[in-house]
Design a protein around this motif. Structure first.
Motif, PDB file in Angstrom:
ATOM      1  N   SER A 103       0.824  -1.209   0.000  1.00 11.10           N
ATOM      2  CA  SER A 103       0.000   0.000   0.000  1.00 11.10           C
ATOM      3  C   SER A 103       0.860   1.262   0.000  1.00 11.10           C
ATOM      4  O   SER A 103       0.561   2.240  -0.709  1.00 11.10           O
ATOM      5  N   LEU A 104       1.944   1.236   0.772  1.00  2.64           N
ATOM      6  CA  LEU A 104       2.846   2.386   0.802  1.00  2.64           C
ATOM      7  C   LEU A 104       3.504   2.613  -0.551  1.00  2.64           C
ATOM      8  O   LEU A 104       3.659   3.763  -1.001  1.00  2.64           O
ATOM      9  N   VAL A 105       3.890   1.532  -1.212  1.00  3.21           N
ATOM     10  CA  VAL A 105       4.491   1.658  -2.550  1.00  3.21           C
ATOM     11  C   VAL A 105       3.475   2.240  -3.519  1.00  3.21           C
ATOM     12  O   VAL A 105       3.801   3.109  -4.349  1.00  3.21           O
ATOM     13  N   HIS A 106       2.235   1.783  -3.439  1.00  2.82           N
ATOM     14  CA  HIS A 106       1.171   2.343  -4.278  1.00  2.82           C
ATOM     15  C   HIS A 106       1.064   3.853  -4.080  1.00  2.82           C
ATOM     16  O   HIS A 106       0.943   4.629  -5.051  1.00  2.82           O
ATOM     17  N   ASP A 107       1.126   4.287  -2.824  1.00  3.97           N
ATOM     18  CA  ASP A 107       0.996   5.718  -2.536  1.00  3.97           C
ATOM     19  C   ASP A 107       2.190   6.508  -3.062  1.00  3.97           C
ATOM     20  O   ASP A 107       2.021   7.631  -3.580  1.00  3.97           O
ATOM     21  N   VAL A 108       3.389   5.951  -2.933  1.00  2.00           N
ATOM     22  CA  VAL A 108       4.584   6.632  -3.456  1.00  2.00           C
ATOM     23  C   VAL A 108       4.456   6.830  -4.962  1.00  2.00           C
ATOM     24  O   VAL A 108       4.758   7.913  -5.494  1.00  2.00           O
ATOM     25  N   LEU A 109       4.019   5.801  -5.662  1.00  2.00           N
ATOM     26  CA  LEU A 109       3.850   5.906  -7.111  1.00  2.00           C
ATOM     27  C   LEU A 109       2.781   6.937  -7.467  1.00  2.00           C
ATOM     28  O   LEU A 109       2.987   7.780  -8.355  1.00  2.00           O
ATOM     29  N   SER A 110       1.647   6.877  -6.783  1.00  2.00           N
ATOM     30  CA  SER A 110       0.552   7.809  -7.072  1.00  2.00           C
ATOM     31  C   SER A 110       0.986   9.255  -6.849  1.00  2.00           C
ATOM     32  O   SER A 110       0.640  10.148  -7.633  1.00  2.00           O
ATOM     33  N   ASP A 111       1.742   9.475  -5.782  1.00  2.00           N
ATOM     34  CA  ASP A 111       2.218  10.834  -5.491  1.00  2.00           C
ATOM     35  C   ASP A 111       3.141  11.362  -6.580  1.00  2.00           C
ATOM     36  O   ASP A 111       3.367  12.582  -6.672  1.00  2.00           O
ATOM     37  N   ASN A 112       3.668  10.457  -7.390  1.00  2.00           N
ATOM     38  CA  ASN A 112       4.576  10.847  -8.469  1.00  2.00           C
ATOM     39  C   ASN A 112       3.958  10.641  -9.848  1.00  2.00           C
ATOM     40  O   ASN A 112       4.671  10.533 -10.855  1.00  2.00           O
ATOM     41  N   GLY A 113       2.615  10.591  -9.889  1.00  2.00           N
ATOM     42  CA  GLY A 113       1.908  10.544 -11.166  1.00  2.00           C
ATOM     43  C   GLY A 113       1.926   9.202 -11.859  1.00  2.00           C
ATOM     44  O   GLY A 113       1.657   9.130 -13.071  1.00  2.00           O
TER      45      GLY A 113
END
Length: 335
Positions: A103-113
């Motif tokens: 979930s954290l990896v998903h959020d990192v990716l989303s925060d970077n488009g």
């Protein structure tokens, strides 16, 4: 037991103002032909990548045999690092911990488009580790791994490392505390002697052979993973074979010990033990013995049994107790 490195093949990726670096397609100067490329937000690129906070993402163009070009999306990260546990002594990560990491990896990716579902992805690499506090410093166990034909590498990142295996799977043992120190991490909370045992499933066929193929199967079968890893280490390090041959320091002690074992075939077994003493004295390695026996028609199982017995002869006395210590501690984590 903890999952360390994961490499995932992503099913779907969308970009919106993505924080990625682009590599343009290569051009053949003579023909003007471009290498395979994909479109990322209106740009032609052979590869786009993002080196984010403990997460490395790539998307690249690949030409398949039909001549078409497909997009290959790959994600690599370490579960302990994304959970903020880098340099922390962790003996176990639960299924929920893995879920939190994804979930954290998903959020990192989303925060970077970069928008994707990290739970809907294929497993391309799976590294599972055990960190055990040992009685002696790392170098004190070197004889064990050398006897067992592990190769000693001077790894710039991991320090002195013992490794075996190939493209499909790799077994790696190294000084975890020294590795953390080399990266400038605070090691005050780590045991003085901390050894990492890392089983790396590096190809899809190895992962599938363990019963997994995607993140869903990993989550569903997480309780079985410790058994997979335990069997893997038994195969290359801890399995002593079906018969145990007690090799003493002298031929007379070997005979006397054999006569007290209660077996009606003690003479036969003692003579075999003397043979192992001879091979040990001649410097014959277990691996060479096994290959020689197999080359002369001896079955794989029997050849391995005698190679393991020779290994035990080489590990007699202190080496055997060191191996027993490591086996007990690794097995305890994988129980």
């Amino acid at each position: 037991m903890l999952i360390d490195t994961l490499v995932l093949g992503l099913e779907r990726v969308n970009f919106r103002d993505a924080n990625v670096q682009l590599e343009p397609p290569k051009v053949n100067v003579k023909t003007g032909e471009l290498s395979p490329f994909i479109d990322v937000q209106g740009y032609r690129t052979s590869k786009a990548y993002a080196n984010l906070d403990n997460v490395y993402f790539t998307t690249s163009a690949k030409r398949i045999p039909s001549g078409s070009t497909i997009q290959v999306d790959k994600l690599q990260f370490s579960i302990p690092k994304v959970l903020g546990l880098d340099g922390v002594y962790v003996s176990n990560l639960s299924r929920d911990d893995i879920r939190d990491g994804l979930s954290l990896v998903h959020d990192v990716l989303s925060d970077n488009g970069i928008f994707t579902d990290t739970f809907d992805a294929r497993l391309w690499r799976l590294d599972v580790a055990c960190d055990v506090a040992t009685t002696h410093p790392f170098d004190g166990y070197g004889s064990i791994f050398e006897i067992m034909n592990y190769r000693n590498y001077a790894d710039a990142r991991l320090g002195s490392t013992y490794r075996m295996g190939g493209k499909g799977a790799q077994w790696c043992v190294y000084d975890k505390r020294a590795e953390c120190e080399a990266r400038g991490l605070d090691v005050s909370g780590l045991p003085d002697n901390l050894m990492r045992f890392e089983y790396r499933m590096r190809r899809k066929y190895t992962i599938q052979g363990a019963g997994y193929n995607d993140v869903t199967s990993l989550m569903d079968g997480y309780d079985n993973l410790s058994g997979v890893v335990r069997d893997a280490w038994d195969k290359v390090l801890f399995d002593a074979g079906d018969d145990v041959y007690d090799i003493s320091d002298t031929w007379l002690e070997t005979l006397l010990n054999g006569s007290e074992g209660g077996s009606t075939r003690w003479v036969d077994k003692a003579i075999k033990q003397l043979g192992f003493m001879l091979l040990k004295g001649e410097g014959v390695s277990p691996d060479n013995l096994m290959r020689t026996l197999m080359a002369r028609g001896v079955s794989d199982k029997t050849s391995k049994k005698y190679a393991d017995a020779l290994r035990d002869a080489n590990l007699a006395c202190e080496g055997g107790s060191l191996l027993a210590e490591l086996k007990d501690k690794v097995t305890a984590q994988l129980s």
